[in-house]
Design a protein around this motif. Structure first.
Motif, PDB file in Angstrom:
ATOM      1  N   GLY A   1      92.124  24.313  40.533  1.00 34.22           N
ATOM      2  CA  GLY A   1      92.157  24.665  39.118  1.00 34.22           C
ATOM      3  C   GLY A   1      91.131  23.874  38.337  1.00 34.22           C
ATOM      4  N   VAL A   2      90.836  24.348  37.152  1.00 33.90           N
ATOM      5  CA  VAL A   2      89.722  23.799  36.385  1.00 33.90           C
ATOM      6  C   VAL A   2      89.967  22.366  35.924  1.00 33.90           C
ATOM      7  CG1 VAL A   2      90.561  24.707  34.176  1.00 33.90           C
ATOM      8  CG2 VAL A   2      88.117  24.301  34.511  1.00 33.90           C
ATOM      9  N   GLU A   3      91.213  21.999  35.660  1.00 35.54           N
ATOM     10  CA  GLU A   3      91.485  20.656  35.145  1.00 35.54           C
ATOM     11  C   GLU A   3      91.323  19.582  36.199  1.00 35.54           C
ATOM     12  OE1 GLU A   3      91.798  19.972  32.075  1.00 35.54           O
ATOM     13  OE2 GLU A   3      91.807  22.060  31.421  1.00 35.54           O
ATOM     14  N   ARG A   4      91.565  19.901  37.459  1.00 32.69           N
ATOM     15  CA  ARG A   4      91.582  18.877  38.506  1.00 32.69           C
ATOM     16  C   ARG A   4      90.257  18.699  39.220  1.00 32.69           C
ATOM     17  NH1 ARG A   4      96.306  20.139  42.448  1.00 32.69           N
ATOM     18  NH2 ARG A   4      95.528  18.196  43.392  1.00 32.69           N
ATOM     19  N   ILE A   5      89.365  19.658  39.104  1.00 33.35           N
ATOM     20  CA  ILE A   5      88.084  19.468  39.792  1.00 33.35           C
ATOM     21  C   ILE A   5      87.224  18.480  39.011  1.00 33.35           C
ATOM     22  CG2 ILE A   5      88.159  21.799  40.750  1.00 33.35           C
ATOM     23  CD1 ILE A   5      85.967  22.585  38.807  1.00 33.35           C
ATOM     24  N   SER A   6      86.308  17.833  39.711  1.00 32.39           N
ATOM     25  CA  SER A   6      85.418  16.842  39.101  1.00 32.39           C
ATOM     26  C   SER A   6      84.079  16.886  39.802  1.00 32.39           C
ATOM     27  CB  SER A   6      86.018  15.439  39.235  1.00 32.39           C
ATOM     28  OG  SER A   6      86.077  15.060  40.610  1.00 32.39           O
ATOM     29  N   THR A   7      83.095  16.256  39.198  1.00 35.44           N
ATOM     30  CA  THR A   7      81.774  16.208  39.840  1.00 35.44           C
ATOM     31  C   THR A   7      81.851  15.446  41.159  1.00 35.44           C
ATOM     32  OG1 THR A   7      81.261  14.301  38.431  1.00 35.44           O
ATOM     33  CG2 THR A   7      80.417  16.444  37.731  1.00 35.44           C
ATOM     34  N   ASN A   8      82.721  14.435  41.234  1.00 33.93           N
ATOM     35  CA  ASN A   8      82.872  13.691  42.491  1.00 33.93           C
ATOM     36  C   ASN A   8      83.380  14.602  43.606  1.00 33.93           C
ATOM     37  OD1 ASN A   8      82.070  11.414  41.175  1.00 33.93           O
ATOM     38  ND2 ASN A   8      84.011  10.323  41.330  1.00 33.93           N
ATOM     39  N   LEU A   9      84.401  15.408  43.282  1.00 33.15           N
ATOM     40  CA  LEU A   9      84.952  16.308  44.286  1.00 33.15           C
ATOM     41  C   LEU A   9      83.959  17.397  44.668  1.00 33.15           C
ATOM     42  CD1 LEU A   9      88.616  16.743  42.975  1.00 33.15           C
ATOM     43  CD2 LEU A   9      87.890  15.528  45.033  1.00 33.15           C
ATOM     44  N   ILE A  10      83.229  17.892  43.689  1.00 33.45           N
ATOM     45  CA  ILE A  10      82.235  18.933  43.969  1.00 33.45           C
ATOM     46  C   ILE A  10      81.150  18.385  44.888  1.00 33.45           C
ATOM     47  CG2 ILE A  10      80.467  20.432  42.976  1.00 33.45           C
ATOM     48  CD1 ILE A  10      82.226  20.559  40.429  1.00 33.45           C
ATOM     49  N   ALA A  11      80.659  17.191  44.579  1.00 32.73           N
ATOM     50  CA  ALA A  11      79.610  16.574  45.401  1.00 32.73           C
ATOM     51  C   ALA A  11      80.110  16.326  46.819  1.00 32.73           C
ATOM     52  CB  ALA A  11      79.148  15.269  44.759  1.00 32.73           C
ATOM     53  N   GLU A  12      81.345  15.827  46.923  1.00 31.27           N
ATOM     54  CA  GLU A  12      81.914  15.570  48.253  1.00 31.27           C
ATOM     55  C   GLU A  12      82.019  16.847  49.063  1.00 31.27           C
ATOM     56  OE1 GLU A  12      86.011  13.738  50.261  1.00 31.27           O
ATOM     57  OE2 GLU A  12      85.737  13.730  48.079  1.00 31.27           O
ATOM     58  N   ARG A  13      82.514  17.905  48.434  1.00 28.33           N
ATOM     59  CA  ARG A  13      82.658  19.184  49.145  1.00 28.33           C
ATOM     60  C   ARG A  13      81.292  19.763  49.518  1.00 28.33           C
ATOM     61  NH1 ARG A  13      86.636  23.257  49.414  1.00 28.33           N
ATOM     62  NH2 ARG A  13      88.043  21.450  49.308  1.00 28.33           N
ATOM     63  N   ALA A  14      80.301  19.559  48.671  1.00 21.64           N
ATOM     64  CA  ALA A  14      78.955  20.084  48.939  1.00 21.64           C
ATOM     65  C   ALA A  14      78.187  19.224  49.940  1.00 21.64           C
ATOM     66  CB  ALA A  14      78.175  20.177  47.632  1.00 21.64           C
ATOM     67  N   GLY A  15      78.709  18.047  50.243  1.00 23.10           N
ATOM     68  CA  GLY A  15      78.043  17.169  51.209  1.00 23.10           C
ATOM     69  C   GLY A  15      76.838  16.456  50.640  1.00 23.10           C
ATOM     70  N   ILE A  16      76.884  16.154  49.350  1.00 23.31           N
ATOM     71  CA  ILE A  16      75.775  15.451  48.710  1.00 23.31           C
ATOM     72  C   ILE A  16      76.331  14.281  47.908  1.00 23.31           C
ATOM     73  CG2 ILE A  16      74.332  17.522  48.549  1.00 23.31           C
ATOM     74  CD1 ILE A  16      75.157  17.721  45.597  1.00 23.31           C
ATOM     75  N   THR A  17      75.457  13.441  47.401  1.00 25.52           N
ATOM     76  CA  THR A  17      75.887  12.338  46.551  1.00 25.52           C
ATOM     77  C   THR A  17      76.067  12.837  45.119  1.00 25.52           C
ATOM     78  OG1 THR A  17      73.629  11.682  45.968  1.00 25.52           O
ATOM     79  CG2 THR A  17      74.583  10.709  47.973  1.00 25.52           C
ATOM     80  N   VAL A  18      76.829  12.090  44.344  1.00 26.37           N
ATOM     81  CA  VAL A  18      77.012  12.452  42.940  1.00 26.37           C
ATOM     82  C   VAL A  18      75.678  12.415  42.182  1.00 26.37           C
ATOM     83  CG1 VAL A  18      78.142  11.818  40.774  1.00 26.37           C
ATOM     84  CG2 VAL A  18      79.424  11.735  42.915  1.00 26.37           C
ATOM     85  N   PRO A  19      74.827  11.383  42.387  1.00 29.59           N
ATOM     86  CA  PRO A  19      73.514  11.407  41.718  1.00 29.59           C
ATOM     87  C   PRO A  19      72.688  12.647  42.065  1.00 29.59           C
ATOM     88  CG  PRO A  19      73.972   9.205  42.519  1.00 29.59           C
ATOM     89  CD  PRO A  19      75.055  10.090  43.069  1.00 29.59           C
ATOM     90  N   ALA A  20      72.854  13.144  43.297  1.00 31.73           N
ATOM     91  CA  ALA A  20      72.127  14.364  43.675  1.00 31.73           C
ATOM     92  C   ALA A  20      72.631  15.552  42.860  1.00 31.73           C
ATOM     93  CB  ALA A  20      72.286  14.632  45.162  1.00 31.73           C
ATOM     94  N   LEU A  21      73.940  15.612  42.634  1.00 30.46           N
ATOM     95  CA  LEU A  21      74.490  16.684  41.801  1.00 30.46           C
ATOM     96  C   LEU A  21      73.975  16.567  40.371  1.00 30.46           C
ATOM     97  CD1 LEU A  21      78.100  18.033  41.728  1.00 30.46           C
ATOM     98  CD2 LEU A  21      77.013  17.365  39.597  1.00 30.46           C
ATOM     99  N   TYR A  22      73.897  15.333  39.876  1.00 28.19           N
ATOM    100  CA  TYR A  22      73.453  15.121  38.491  1.00 28.19           C
ATOM    101  C   TYR A  22      71.978  15.455  38.283  1.00 28.19           C
ATOM    102  CZ  TYR A  22      77.873  12.888  37.197  1.00 28.19           C
ATOM    103  OH  TYR A  22      79.194  12.631  36.924  1.00 28.19           O
TER     104      TYR A  22
END
Length: 222
Positions: free
Chosen positions: A42-63
């Motif tokens: 759901g939209v409230e629980r997702i975060s950039t940290n979780l997205i980056a982890e699932r995508a297999g990249i670092t958070v700075p890479a997502l940013y």
């Protein structure tokens, strides 16, 4: 018809548009990861940290591409709205005959069905649409997209017709789009709802609006 970026808050815009193949793969990986998490959490629980982890990249890479999770959600929503809008543009260009606008009536069901198909094909489409309705900053983006398409449709009619009641026709045009989207979303969200019946019924309502719209116009071609 891509969404007009001037209407989008700066925090939602991509920071960098990927050009190289590797960058495109990273970008698409972010969107795919966000789609999966949006459905799962759901939209409230997702975060950039979780997205980056699932995508297999670092958070700075997502940013490097997105400022926050709402920018990622906007990119998903904009992609879906662009595809839906392009269906309307292509359909109108294919079937609209200014001297015989009634010909559009028999093609309305096809318009709703194509919109349903393109929406269903996009991963997590229902979750994305729900997020676009639920989050205030994204609500405005969705609203502006619908307004823009209403204005586009009116511009197509105004090129060929004198319009007696532009305000009413604008509302009717907008409501016909909302009816189509309601049928599409209901069919995807509720497995007990027949998509065929919902599409057919939405087309009937839209034709009623458009028949009244035509009665308020005078063809300039004589």
């Amino acid at each position: 018809m891509p969404f007009k970026k001037s209407h989008v808050p700066p925090d939602l815009l991509e920071k960098n548009k990927p050009q190289q193949q590797r960058a495109v793969q990273t970008y698409e990986g972010i969107l795919n990861a966000a789609s999966e998490l949006l459905v799962e959490l759901g939209v409230e629980r997702i975060s950039t940290n979780l997205i980056a982890e699932r995508a297999g990249i670092t958070v700075p890479a997502l940013y490097r591409y997105f400022k926050n999770k709402y920018a990622v959600l906007y990119a998903l929503g904009a992609r879906l709205m662009d595809r839906q809008n392009q269906i309307l543009v292509g359909w109108h260009e294919t079937y609209f005959d200014p001297s015989e606008p009634e010909k559009l009536f028999v093609e309305v069901e096809g318009l709703v069905r194509e919109t349903y198909d393109v929406t269903r094909e996009q991963p997590a489409s229902l979750a994305v649409l729900s997020a676009m309705r639920a989050i205030p900053i994204l609500q405005e983006v969705r609203l502006q997209s619908h307004k823009r398409m209403t204005q586009w449709l009116l511009s197509q009619w105004e090129a060929f017709y004198e319009i007696d009641d532009e305000e009413r026709i604008g509302v009717q045009s907008r409501m016909s789009m909302e009816v189509a989207m309601t049928a599409v979303e209901m069919s995807i969200e509720d497995s007990e709802t027949s998509a065929d019946i919902a599409i057919e019924e939405a087309a009937k309502i839209i034709v009623l609006y458009w028949r009244d719209m035509i009665s308020r116009m005078s063809y300039k071609g004589g």
